[in-house]
Design a protein around this motif. Structure first.
Motif, PDB file in Angstrom:
ATOM      1  N   ASP A 193       0.861  -1.184   0.000  1.00 12.77           N
ATOM      2  CA  ASP A 193       0.000   0.000   0.000  1.00 12.77           C
ATOM      3  C   ASP A 193       0.898   1.234   0.000  1.00 12.77           C
ATOM      4  OD1 ASP A 193      -2.003   1.854   0.236  1.00 12.77           O
ATOM      5  OD2 ASP A 193      -3.012   0.875   1.909  1.00 12.77           O
ATOM      6  N   TYR A 194       1.509   1.507  -1.146  1.00  7.25           N
ATOM      7  CA  TYR A 194       2.562   2.511  -1.233  1.00  7.25           C
ATOM      8  C   TYR A 194       2.042   3.939  -1.070  1.00  7.25           C
ATOM      9  CZ  TYR A 194       4.880  -1.597  -3.083  1.00  7.25           C
ATOM     10  OH  TYR A 194       5.373  -2.867  -3.243  1.00  7.25           O
ATOM     11  N   ALA A 195       0.841   4.215  -1.564  1.00  9.01           N
ATOM     12  CA  ALA A 195       0.296   5.567  -1.438  1.00  9.01           C
ATOM     13  C   ALA A 195       0.042   5.916   0.026  1.00  9.01           C
ATOM     14  CB  ALA A 195      -0.988   5.695  -2.250  1.00  9.01           C
ATOM     15  N   ALA A 196      -0.541   4.972   0.759  1.00  4.00           N
ATOM     16  CA  ALA A 196      -0.796   5.210   2.182  1.00  4.00           C
ATOM     17  C   ALA A 196       0.514   5.306   2.956  1.00  4.00           C
ATOM     18  CB  ALA A 196      -1.667   4.101   2.759  1.00  4.00           C
ATOM     19  N   ALA A 197       1.509   4.511   2.559  1.00  2.00           N
ATOM     20  CA  ALA A 197       2.822   4.588   3.207  1.00  2.00           C
ATOM     21  C   ALA A 197       3.438   5.958   2.989  1.00  2.00           C
ATOM     22  CB  ALA A 197       3.739   3.495   2.666  1.00  2.00           C
ATOM     23  N   ALA A 198       3.383   6.440   1.751  1.00  2.00           N
ATOM     24  CA  ALA A 198       3.946   7.756   1.442  1.00  2.00           C
ATOM     25  C   ALA A 198       3.253   8.842   2.257  1.00  2.00           C
ATOM     26  CB  ALA A 198       3.817   8.047  -0.055  1.00  2.00           C
ATOM     27  N   ASP A 199       1.938   8.715   2.426  1.00  3.69           N
ATOM     28  CA  ASP A 199       1.200   9.688   3.232  1.00  3.69           C
ATOM     29  C   ASP A 199       1.695   9.687   4.675  1.00  3.69           C
ATOM     30  OD1 ASP A 199      -1.200  11.492   3.741  1.00  3.69           O
ATOM     31  OD2 ASP A 199      -1.602   9.843   5.126  1.00  3.69           O
ATOM     32  N   ALA A 200       1.936   8.496   5.232  1.00  4.65           N
ATOM     33  CA  ALA A 200       2.427   8.402   6.612  1.00  4.65           C
ATOM     34  C   ALA A 200       3.797   9.058   6.747  1.00  4.65           C
ATOM     35  CB  ALA A 200       2.497   6.935   7.041  1.00  4.65           C
ATOM     36  N   PHE A 201       4.686   8.794   5.786  1.00  7.54           N
ATOM     37  CA  PHE A 201       6.028   9.370   5.867  1.00  7.54           C
ATOM     38  C   PHE A 201       6.001  10.887   5.665  1.00  7.54           C
ATOM     39  CE2 PHE A 201       7.250   4.973   4.296  1.00  7.54           C
ATOM     40  CZ  PHE A 201       7.582   4.531   5.564  1.00  7.54           C
ATOM     41  N   ARG A 202       5.109  11.361   4.810  1.00  8.36           N
ATOM     42  CA  ARG A 202       4.998  12.816   4.624  1.00  8.36           C
ATOM     43  C   ARG A 202       4.527  13.498   5.904  1.00  8.36           C
ATOM     44  NH1 ARG A 202       2.830  11.495  -0.871  1.00  8.36           N
ATOM     45  NH2 ARG A 202       4.389  12.202  -2.391  1.00  8.36           N
ATOM     46  N   ARG A 203       3.656  12.827   6.638  1.00  6.04           N
ATOM     47  CA  ARG A 203       3.201  13.397   7.913  1.00  6.04           C
ATOM     48  C   ARG A 203       4.359  13.523   8.903  1.00  6.04           C
ATOM     49  NH1 ARG A 203      -2.764  11.188   9.656  1.00  6.04           N
ATOM     50  NH2 ARG A 203      -3.710  11.033   7.595  1.00  6.04           N
ATOM     51  N   VAL A 204       5.244  12.527   8.913  1.00  2.00           N
ATOM     52  CA  VAL A 204       6.420  12.608   9.789  1.00  2.00           C
ATOM     53  C   VAL A 204       7.314  13.762   9.358  1.00  2.00           C
ATOM     54  CG1 VAL A 204       8.479  11.424  10.617  1.00  2.00           C
ATOM     55  CG2 VAL A 204       6.366  10.138  10.280  1.00  2.00           C
ATOM     56  N   LEU A 205       7.553  13.870   8.051  1.00  2.00           N
ATOM     57  CA  LEU A 205       8.446  14.907   7.536  1.00  2.00           C
ATOM     58  C   LEU A 205       7.873  16.306   7.732  1.00  2.00           C
ATOM     59  CD1 LEU A 205       9.627  13.040   4.339  1.00  2.00           C
ATOM     60  CD2 LEU A 205      11.041  13.650   6.316  1.00  2.00           C
ATOM     61  N   ALA A 206       6.549  16.415   7.818  1.00  2.00           N
ATOM     62  CA  ALA A 206       5.947  17.714   8.116  1.00  2.00           C
ATOM     63  C   ALA A 206       6.333  18.179   9.518  1.00  2.00           C
ATOM     64  CB  ALA A 206       4.423  17.633   7.986  1.00  2.00           C
ATOM     65  N   LEU A 207       6.565  17.200  10.402  1.00  4.22           N
ATOM     66  CA  LEU A 207       6.979  17.516  11.765  1.00  4.22           C
ATOM     67  C   LEU A 207       8.498  17.603  11.897  1.00  4.22           C
ATOM     68  CD1 LEU A 207       4.558  15.030  13.568  1.00  4.22           C
ATOM     69  CD2 LEU A 207       4.320  17.521  13.501  1.00  4.22           C
ATOM     70  N   TYR A 208       9.187  16.715  11.171  1.00  3.02           N
ATOM     71  CA  TYR A 208      10.652  16.638  11.260  1.00  3.02           C
ATOM     72  C   TYR A 208      11.243  16.595   9.846  1.00  3.02           C
ATOM     73  CZ  TYR A 208       9.556  15.363  16.065  1.00  3.02           C
ATOM     74  OH  TYR A 208       9.076  15.367  17.350  1.00  3.02           O
ATOM     75  N   PRO A 209      11.323  17.742   9.190  1.00  3.41           N
ATOM     76  CA  PRO A 209      11.769  17.763   7.787  1.00  3.41           C
ATOM     77  C   PRO A 209      13.200  17.277   7.571  1.00  3.41           C
ATOM     78  CG  PRO A 209      11.557  19.990   8.685  1.00  3.41           C
ATOM     79  CD  PRO A 209      10.934  19.079   9.675  1.00  3.41           C
ATOM     80  N   ASP A 210      14.008  17.248   8.612  1.00  7.28           N
ATOM     81  CA  ASP A 210      15.404  16.820   8.470  1.00  7.28           C
ATOM     82  C   ASP A 210      15.602  15.338   8.771  1.00  7.28           C
ATOM     83  OD1 ASP A 210      16.205  19.406   7.785  1.00  7.28           O
ATOM     84  OD2 ASP A 210      16.480  19.968   9.901  1.00  7.28           O
ATOM     85  N   ASP A 211      14.528  14.600   8.942  1.00  5.07           N
ATOM     86  CA  ASP A 211      14.614  13.165   9.235  1.00  5.07           C
ATOM     87  C   ASP A 211      14.931  12.416   7.943  1.00  5.07           C
ATOM     88  OD1 ASP A 211      14.214  10.469   9.798  1.00  5.07           O
ATOM     89  OD2 ASP A 211      12.553  10.854  11.174  1.00  5.07           O
ATOM     90  N   ARG A 212      16.201  12.142   7.728  1.00  6.69           N
ATOM     91  CA  ARG A 212      16.643  11.562   6.459  1.00  6.69           C
ATOM     92  C   ARG A 212      16.241  10.099   6.312  1.00  6.69           C
ATOM     93  NH1 ARG A 212      20.925  15.144   4.177  1.00  6.69           N
ATOM     94  NH2 ARG A 212      21.042  16.887   5.615  1.00  6.69           N
ATOM     95  N   SER A 213      16.168   9.373   7.412  1.00  8.70           N
ATOM     96  CA  SER A 213      15.744   7.986   7.337  1.00  8.70           C
ATOM     97  C   SER A 213      14.302   7.901   6.833  1.00  8.70           C
ATOM     98  CB  SER A 213      15.860   7.322   8.708  1.00  8.70           C
ATOM     99  OG  SER A 213      15.378   5.996   8.673  1.00  8.70           O
ATOM    100  N   THR A 214      13.435   8.756   7.371  1.00  6.11           N
ATOM    101  CA  THR A 214      12.049   8.773   6.915  1.00  6.11           C
ATOM    102  C   THR A 214      11.969   9.179   5.452  1.00  6.11           C
ATOM    103  OG1 THR A 214      11.211   9.251   9.126  1.00  6.11           O
ATOM    104  CG2 THR A 214       9.798   9.854   7.281  1.00  6.11           C
ATOM    105  N   ARG A 215      12.806  10.113   5.049  1.00 10.94           N
ATOM    106  CA  ARG A 215      12.797  10.542   3.642  1.00 10.94           C
ATOM    107  C   ARG A 215      13.232   9.394   2.724  1.00 10.94           C
ATOM    108  NH1 ARG A 215      11.722  15.460   1.984  1.00 10.94           N
ATOM    109  NH2 ARG A 215      12.051  16.358   4.063  1.00 10.94           N
ATOM    110  N   ALA A 216      14.125   8.545   3.198  1.00 10.21           N
ATOM    111  CA  ALA A 216      14.521   7.377   2.399  1.00 10.21           C
ATOM    112  C   ALA A 216      13.350   6.417   2.228  1.00 10.21           C
ATOM    113  CB  ALA A 216      15.698   6.670   3.058  1.00 10.21           C
ATOM    114  N   TYR A 217      12.577   6.211   3.315  1.00  8.21           N
ATOM    115  CA  TYR A 217      11.384   5.368   3.204  1.00  8.21           C
ATOM    116  C   TYR A 217      10.360   5.998   2.260  1.00  8.21           C
ATOM    117  CZ  TYR A 217      12.747   2.146   6.941  1.00  8.21           C
ATOM    118  OH  TYR A 217      13.380   1.187   7.691  1.00  8.21           O
ATOM    119  N   LEU A 218      10.240   7.316   2.314  1.00 10.04           N
ATOM    120  CA  LEU A 218       9.337   7.997   1.383  1.00 10.04           C
ATOM    121  C   LEU A 218       9.778   7.746  -0.049  1.00 10.04           C
ATOM    122  CD1 LEU A 218       7.075   9.958   0.625  1.00 10.04           C
ATOM    123  CD2 LEU A 218       8.680  11.842   1.018  1.00 10.04           C
TER     124      LEU A 218
END
Length: 275
Positions: A193-218
């Motif tokens: 479920d890649y679209a929903a996954a991307a949405d979850a990671f974008r929500r994290v990055l909205a809070l922590y834009p410098d989280d590079r691990s999350t950006r890799a998952y995105l």
């Protein structure tokens, strides 16, 4: 104990806590040891000593002082830390027995369920670990921390459907928890479920834009959706100023269905603008 002694003790504990927060573990140990010389069963000093020794990878040395405090009566925090240190000192049978006793106490002390489940998982006893967290949730159904732990355990045992269900419920109850969102996104990737996954990671990055691990998952989520340009842009931002993450970026591209493969990291760096 006189008022002056109480004031001195409170000041000493405050200094010890400050040293602990500053990661000055030797100083915190010295303060705790000094207090325990005059009162061997002081709860706060025993906890301070335990955390100070753990910071120096000597947690086993705190077992005796915690045992003295634990014998005085029900204290979930002391008992849970004692169980963890017993397990860490190679006394898993004693440690697990202590943690099981603590989880049986009422009212429940939720960290004891988390610690017991974690120790069981380390020992490969996943079924009992999951049952332990479920028992805690039966007592406190609204606990986000326990739902997160259950989601992680279900992830580890490849029960992705149930993990996604548990973590989605946790997200809905606590939409601002980045740890829940991150774990949910990782499970959703595995479910496809890649679209929903991307949405979850974008929500994290909205809070922590410098989280590079999350950006890799995105980036992984975007590649799997065929959004190659957006995924590659995410990887470029990951390695910008952090060349040590080039290997992670190369792996994300190579492993994704719509990614790219390069024969050398130099080629990866050139493509992503890392040179």
């Amino acid at each position: 104990m006189s008022g002056n002694q109480n004031n001195f003790l409170a000041q000493a504990l405050q200094q010890g806590a400050s040293a602990l927060r500053a990661r000055q573990f030797a100083e915190a140990e010295q303060i705790a040891t000094s207090i325990l010389k005059s009162n061997r069963k002081d709860r706060h000093a025993a906890l301070l000593l335990a955390h100070a020794l753990m910071g120096q990878k000597r947690g086993g040395e705190a077992i005796a002082s915690l045992e003295r405090v634990a014998r005085r009566g029900d204290d979930g925090e002391v008992e849970t830390l004692l169980g963890a240190l017993l397990c860490g000192a190679g006394r898993a049978t004693d440690g697990l027995a202590q943690l099981r006793r603590t989880t049986a106490r009422r009212p429940p002390y939720l960290p004891s369920f988390q610690e017991l489940a974690g120790q069981l998982a380390k020992a490969g006893q996943y079924d009992e670990a999951i049952s332990t967290v479920e028992a805690g949730l039966a007592l406190v159904p609204g606990s986000i921390d326990l739902k997160l732990d259950l989601g992680r355990l279900l992830h580890d045992t490849n029960d992705f459907a149930r993990a996604a269900s548990v973590l989605t419920a946790a997200r809905d109850a606590a939409p601002g928890r980045p740890d829940v969102l991150n774990q949910l996104g990782r499970v959703l990737i595995l479910r496809g479920d890649y679209a929903a996954a991307a949405d979850a990671f974008r929500r994290v990055l909205a809070l922590y834009p410098d989280d590079r691990s999350t950006r890799a998952y995105l980036a992984t989520s975007l590649f799997e959706q065929g959004e190659r340009d957006a995924a590659e842009a995410a990887l470029r931002s990951i390695i910008r100023g952090q060349p040590q993450l080039l290997g992670r970026a190369a792996f994300v591209m190579a492993a994704a269905s719509y990614g790219r493969f390069f024969f050398s990291q130099r080629d990866v760096a050139k493509f992503l603008g890392g040179e």
